[in-house]
Write a protein that holds these residues in place. Structure first.
Motif, PDB file in Angstrom:
ATOM      1  N   GLU A  95     -29.923   4.848  18.080  1.00 16.91           N
ATOM      2  CA  GLU A  95     -31.423   4.953  18.301  1.00 16.91           C
ATOM      3  C   GLU A  95     -31.716   5.847  19.633  1.00 16.91           C
ATOM      4  O   GLU A  95     -31.860   5.385  20.427  1.00 16.91           O
ATOM      5  N   PRO A  96     -31.547   7.131  19.463  1.00 18.62           N
ATOM      6  CA  PRO A  96     -31.726   8.163  20.449  1.00 18.62           C
ATOM      7  C   PRO A  96     -33.125   7.985  21.032  1.00 18.62           C
ATOM      8  O   PRO A  96     -34.026   7.867  20.003  1.00 18.62           O
ATOM      9  N   THR A  97     -33.316   8.555  22.109  1.00 18.43           N
ATOM     10  CA  THR A  97     -34.626   8.637  22.604  1.00 18.43           C
ATOM     11  C   THR A  97     -35.285  10.176  22.508  1.00 18.43           C
ATOM     12  O   THR A  97     -36.282  10.550  22.592  1.00 18.43           O
ATOM     13  N   HIS A  98     -34.227  10.880  22.177  1.00 18.09           N
ATOM     14  CA  HIS A  98     -34.733  12.479  21.883  1.00 18.09           C
ATOM     15  C   HIS A  98     -33.821  12.796  20.686  1.00 18.09           C
ATOM     16  O   HIS A  98     -32.560  12.552  20.578  1.00 18.09           O
ATOM     17  N   TYR A  99     -34.328  13.595  19.674  1.00 20.24           N
ATOM     18  CA  TYR A  99     -33.877  13.959  18.575  1.00 20.24           C
ATOM     19  C   TYR A  99     -34.475  15.456  18.280  1.00 20.24           C
ATOM     20  O   TYR A  99     -35.581  15.652  18.299  1.00 20.24           O
ATOM     21  N   LEU A 141     -36.718   6.229  13.410  1.00 23.35           N
ATOM     22  CA  LEU A 141     -36.786   6.005  14.722  1.00 23.35           C
ATOM     23  C   LEU A 141     -38.269   5.841  15.089  1.00 23.35           C
ATOM     24  O   LEU A 141     -38.538   5.189  16.395  1.00 23.35           O
ATOM     25  N   SER A 152     -38.573   7.724  19.644  1.00 19.56           N
ATOM     26  CA  SER A 152     -38.135   8.720  19.881  1.00 19.56           C
ATOM     27  C   SER A 152     -39.039   9.999  20.263  1.00 19.56           C
ATOM     28  O   SER A 152     -40.244  10.012  19.642  1.00 19.56           O
ATOM     29  N   GLU A 153     -38.465  10.952  20.976  1.00 15.57           N
ATOM     30  CA  GLU A 153     -39.225  12.407  21.308  1.00 15.57           C
ATOM     31  C   GLU A 153     -38.659  13.278  19.958  1.00 15.57           C
ATOM     32  O   GLU A 153     -37.201  13.437  20.317  1.00 15.57           O
ATOM     33  N   TYR A 154     -39.363  14.181  19.306  1.00 18.64           N
ATOM     34  CA  TYR A 154     -38.743  15.068  18.502  1.00 18.64           C
ATOM     35  C   TYR A 154     -39.003  16.375  18.743  1.00 18.64           C
ATOM     36  O   TYR A 154     -40.007  16.742  19.290  1.00 18.64           O
ATOM     37  N   SER A 160     -30.643  11.743  28.606  1.00 16.27           N
ATOM     38  CA  SER A 160     -31.278  10.843  27.754  1.00 16.27           C
ATOM     39  C   SER A 160     -30.176  10.825  26.633  1.00 16.27           C
ATOM     40  O   SER A 160     -29.071  11.380  26.375  1.00 16.27           O
ATOM     41  N   ARG A 161     -30.526   9.672  25.740  1.00 19.45           N
ATOM     42  CA  ARG A 161     -29.786   9.459  24.521  1.00 19.45           C
ATOM     43  C   ARG A 161     -30.101  10.674  23.416  1.00 19.45           C
ATOM     44  O   ARG A 161     -31.149  10.459  22.917  1.00 19.45           O
ATOM     45  N   ARG A 162     -29.389  11.729  23.285  1.00 16.00           N
ATOM     46  CA  ARG A 162     -29.899  12.781  22.512  1.00 16.00           C
ATOM     47  C   ARG A 162     -28.905  12.809  21.313  1.00 16.00           C
ATOM     48  O   ARG A 162     -27.818  12.719  21.273  1.00 16.00           O
TER      49      ARG A 162
END
Length: 286
Positions: A26-30, A96, A100-102, A148-150
């Motif tokens: 569950e990343p916050t950034h992808y 997501l 998440s931010e993409y 962040s979780r990337r």
């Protein structure tokens, strides 16, 4: 840019692994360096019958495959009146959501516009689509979201090509791994001697442990000569993913799903009608 490989066996393998990683972490950034279009009208030919159509069939009876994150993302678009195959970017957006931010990169304006349209349709508030070199854009993006979780997905047309002064895809993969970000790198090959080549190349560029989940297409004897990667499933061709910074449990989950999928191909003819086999190998570089 039209992606003629969507929904083929290599695409299914890539997306099965990618979705498992995304659902688990569950990343916050992808980010994607070569995002392509959001979705493709699903066609039913020999290659797709060996790929996505086969997966849809077996996932209805194999519990692990049916419960996978990939199956969840896939059914949302294949069970409607206008069946479509979602690309990796749309699968990520679906799984997501707005949590998440993409960052999606693609040089083709048609693909970029399609990604923007899907971002609006899904009401994503932080979905950036850029029409520029994906390796450069993702490398810059890593610096903006440190800590962040990337997750970064790299699926290049040419793994060694680079813009002047920029990075190649394998160089970016090494940089992503070194940054502590999760890496999902897809590769293909057209000769058995090239199996897991991406693992060796990326390992030269990072000190982080890597895992490679590799599939070789063989003939009925289990052998493969030089194949045709443009077709995608002739004996001697293959495909795989290299993972970094994902953790042992996620690797074990991907391994189990991969083995369960490979077993469903026992006795199934290749798209050209030839008897063949898929051979799965897990490799690690520590």
């Amino acid at each position: 840019m039209a992606n003629r490989h969507f929904g083929k066996a290599g695409d299914v393998w890539k997306h099965l692994m990618l979705c498992e990683v995304l659902a688990a972490l569950e990343p916050t950034h992808y980010a994607e360096s070569h995002a392509g279009s959001g979705a493709y009208d699903l066609v039913h030919d020999d290659e797709r019958n060996y790929g996505v159509d086969h997966f849809l069939e077996v996932s209805s009876v194999i519990e692990t495959l049916g419960a996978s994150a990939y199956a969840h993302a896939l059914h949302r678009f294949t069970s409607t009146g206008r069946a479509r195959y979602p690309g990796s970017a749309l699968q990520a957006m679906t799984l997501l959501g707005d949590a998440s931010e993409y960052l999606f990169c693609d040089m083709d304006p048609v693909s970029a516009d399609d990604l923007r349209r899907w971002g609006r349709k899904l009401e994503l508030s932080r979905c950036q689509v850029v029409e520029r070199d994906g390796m450069t854009a993702v490398a810059e993006w890593l610096d903006t979201c440190a800590g962040s979780r990337r997750v970064v997905h790299i699926d290049p047309f040419d793994p060694f090509a680079a813009q002047p002064g920029g990075l190649s895809a394998v160089q970016l993969a090494g940089q992503v791994s070194e940054s502590g970000s999760v890496l999902v790198y897809w590769y293909g090959f057209d000769s058995p001697v090239e199996q897991a080549w991406a693992l060796a190349e990326i390992a030269q560029r990072t000190s982080r442990p890597l895992t490679c989940l590799d599939v070789l297409v063989t003939d009925e004897t289990g052998q493969g000569m030089n194949g045709d990667l443009g077709v995608g499933t002739t004996p001697g061709t293959g495909f795989g993913v290299v993972l970094a910074n994902v953790g042992e449990q996620v690797i074990a989950n991907c391994d189990r799903l991969g083995r369960d999928l490979i077993r469903t191909y026992d006795g199934k003819r290749l798209p050209n009608g030839q008897q063949g086999r898929l051979r799965f190998t897990r490799r690690q570089q520590v």
